[in-house]
Design a protein around this motif. Structure first.
Motif, PDB file in Angstrom:
ATOM      1  N   LYS A  96    -116.972 131.167  34.572  1.00  0.00           N
ATOM      2  CA  LYS A  96    -118.265 131.850  34.619  1.00  0.00           C
ATOM      3  C   LYS A  96    -118.146 133.243  35.228  1.00  0.00           C
ATOM      4  N   TYR A  97    -117.430 133.366  36.351  1.00  0.00           N
ATOM      5  CA  TYR A  97    -117.389 134.627  37.088  1.00  0.00           C
ATOM      6  C   TYR A  97    -116.100 135.421  36.915  1.00  0.00           C
ATOM      7  N   GLY A  98    -115.028 134.774  36.496  1.00  0.00           N
ATOM      8  CA  GLY A  98    -113.753 135.457  36.319  1.00  0.00           C
ATOM      9  C   GLY A  98    -113.237 136.057  37.614  1.00  0.00           C
ATOM     10  N   ARG A  99    -112.723 137.253  37.531  1.00  0.00           N
ATOM     11  CA  ARG A  99    -112.116 137.910  38.689  1.00  0.00           C
ATOM     12  C   ARG A  99    -113.148 138.532  39.632  1.00  0.00           C
ATOM     13  N   LEU A 100    -114.416 138.455  39.272  1.00  0.00           N
ATOM     14  CA  LEU A 100    -115.458 139.005  40.134  1.00  0.00           C
ATOM     15  C   LEU A 100    -115.765 138.097  41.313  1.00  0.00           C
ATOM     16  N   THR A 101    -115.178 136.922  41.302  1.00  0.00           N
ATOM     17  CA  THR A 101    -115.442 135.942  42.345  1.00  0.00           C
ATOM     18  C   THR A 101    -114.132 135.397  42.884  1.00  0.00           C
ATOM     19  N   ARG A 102    -114.100 135.262  44.210  1.00  0.00           N
ATOM     20  CA  ARG A 102    -112.953 134.619  44.854  1.00  0.00           C
ATOM     21  C   ARG A 102    -113.404 133.207  45.221  1.00  0.00           C
ATOM     22  N   ILE A 103    -112.724 132.225  44.673  1.00  0.00           N
ATOM     23  CA  ILE A 103    -113.069 130.827  44.922  1.00  0.00           C
ATOM     24  C   ILE A 103    -112.004 130.215  45.817  1.00  0.00           C
ATOM     25  N   THR A 104    -112.470 129.613  46.913  1.00  0.00           N
ATOM     26  CA  THR A 104    -111.584 128.947  47.856  1.00  0.00           C
ATOM     27  C   THR A 104    -112.023 127.499  47.957  1.00  0.00           C
ATOM     28  N   VAL A 105    -111.073 126.599  47.977  1.00  0.00           N
ATOM     29  CA  VAL A 105    -111.366 125.173  48.136  1.00  0.00           C
ATOM     30  C   VAL A 105    -110.788 124.707  49.466  1.00  0.00           C
ATOM     31  N   ALA A 106    -111.647 124.116  50.290  1.00  0.00           N
ATOM     32  CA  ALA A 106    -111.221 123.594  51.585  1.00  0.00           C
ATOM     33  C   ALA A 106    -110.956 122.101  51.444  1.00  0.00           C
ATOM     34  N   THR A 107    -109.689 121.738  51.524  1.00  0.00           N
ATOM     35  CA  THR A 107    -109.247 120.351  51.495  1.00  0.00           C
ATOM     36  C   THR A 107    -107.835 120.286  52.057  1.00  0.00           C
ATOM     37  N   SER A 108    -107.507 119.164  52.659  1.00  0.00           N
ATOM     38  CA  SER A 108    -106.143 118.973  53.139  1.00  0.00           C
ATOM     39  C   SER A 108    -105.343 118.083  52.204  1.00  0.00           C
ATOM     40  N   ASP A 109    -105.936 117.681  51.118  1.00  0.00           N
ATOM     41  CA  ASP A 109    -105.276 116.861  50.111  1.00  0.00           C
ATOM     42  C   ASP A 109    -104.278 117.745  49.359  1.00  0.00           C
ATOM     43  N   MET A 110    -102.989 117.508  49.578  1.00  0.00           N
ATOM     44  CA  MET A 110    -101.938 118.362  49.006  1.00  0.00           C
ATOM     45  C   MET A 110    -101.951 118.370  47.475  1.00  0.00           C
ATOM     46  N   ALA A 111    -102.175 117.210  46.874  1.00  0.00           N
ATOM     47  CA  ALA A 111    -102.212 117.158  45.409  1.00  0.00           C
ATOM     48  C   ALA A 111    -103.381 117.994  44.893  1.00  0.00           C
ATOM     49  N   GLU A 112    -104.521 117.883  45.554  1.00  0.00           N
ATOM     50  CA  GLU A 112    -105.698 118.656  45.162  1.00  0.00           C
ATOM     51  C   GLU A 112    -105.455 120.152  45.347  1.00  0.00           C
ATOM     52  N   GLN A 113    -104.786 120.516  46.445  1.00  0.00           N
ATOM     53  CA  GLN A 113    -104.470 121.922  46.687  1.00  0.00           C
ATOM     54  C   GLN A 113    -103.623 122.489  45.555  1.00  0.00           C
ATOM     55  N   SER A 114    -102.657 121.721  45.092  1.00  0.00           N
ATOM     56  CA  SER A 114    -101.789 122.179  44.004  1.00  0.00           C
ATOM     57  C   SER A 114    -102.576 122.402  42.724  1.00  0.00           C
ATOM     58  N   VAL A 115    -103.450 121.457  42.407  1.00  0.00           N
ATOM     59  CA  VAL A 115    -104.237 121.562  41.174  1.00  0.00           C
ATOM     60  C   VAL A 115    -105.166 122.773  41.213  1.00  0.00           C
ATOM     61  N   ILE A 116    -105.919 122.924  42.298  1.00  0.00           N
ATOM     62  CA  ILE A 116    -106.880 124.033  42.339  1.00  0.00           C
ATOM     63  C   ILE A 116    -106.166 125.382  42.412  1.00  0.00           C
ATOM     64  N   PHE A 117    -105.016 125.415  43.070  1.00  0.00           N
ATOM     65  CA  PHE A 117    -104.239 126.652  43.112  1.00  0.00           C
ATOM     66  C   PHE A 117    -103.741 126.995  41.711  1.00  0.00           C
TER      67      PHE A 117
END
Length: 176
Positions: A96-117
């Motif tokens: 929706k926003y592309g590079r105009l938005t910085r999205i950060t996900v707060a989680t300590s779940d390593m697998a989830e961190q890899s996917v969202i990164f």
């Protein structure tokens, strides 16, 4: 640039001591409410738009969204994990926003961190978010104390118009 912070709610509750204690001593709802309060203060300080996702994987019902203290709260639908919801939400926001938005996900779940990164979002462990929340609380307290001290310093002064000032000055000098 717009900043969005997506928070895995139960991950924070499981990691932050204050919230763990609330969950263990009282109820999960108290820990959720406290997390939302803390994040609302942090949102006001940091200017993130915050979305908190709570897992309803084991709870019957449909997905719901609500706003509380200007925080968007999502409860996932039955048989949907918070991780699945966060991944989908992250992809939707990036598309929706592309590079105009910085999205950060707060989680300590390593697998989830890899996917969202891999999807193009930034990641923040629960411990780092806690440090940022505490720092924002410290900064807010410092600002409030500074403003209070400044207010007290000037609270003994009387505001008068120019004509009254002139009359008082003349009286002080012994003039008519």
């Amino acid at each position: 640039m717009k900043d969005i912070l997506i928070v895995d709610g139960y991950n924070m509750i499981g990691d932050w001591d204050e919230l763990k204690l609330l969950k263990d001593k009282h109820q999960l709802i108290d820990a959720r409410d406290r997390l939302i309060e803390l994040l609302a203060e942090y949102q006001a300080y940091s200017h993130y738009k915050i979305i908190v996702v709570f897992d309803a994987y084991q709870v019957p019902g449909v997905a719901t969204k609500e706003k509380q203290h200007d925080i968007e709260i999502i409860y996932t639908r039955v048989k949907e994990t918070a991780d699945e919801c966060i991944e989908s939400l992250t992809m939707d926001k990036i598309q929706k926003y592309g590079r105009l938005t910085r999205i950060t996900v707060a989680t300590s779940d390593m697998a989830e961190q890899s996917v969202i990164f891999g999807n193009g979002a930034l990641r923040m462990p629960a411990s780092e978010l806690l440090m940022e929340v505490r720092e924002s609380q410290r900064q807010i307290t410092q600002t409030v104390n500074k403003d209070y001290a400044r207010q007290r310093k000037f609270s003994n002064r009387v505001q008068v118009d120019a004509e009254t000032k002139n009359k008082l000055e003349n009286m002080r000098r012994g003039l008519k």
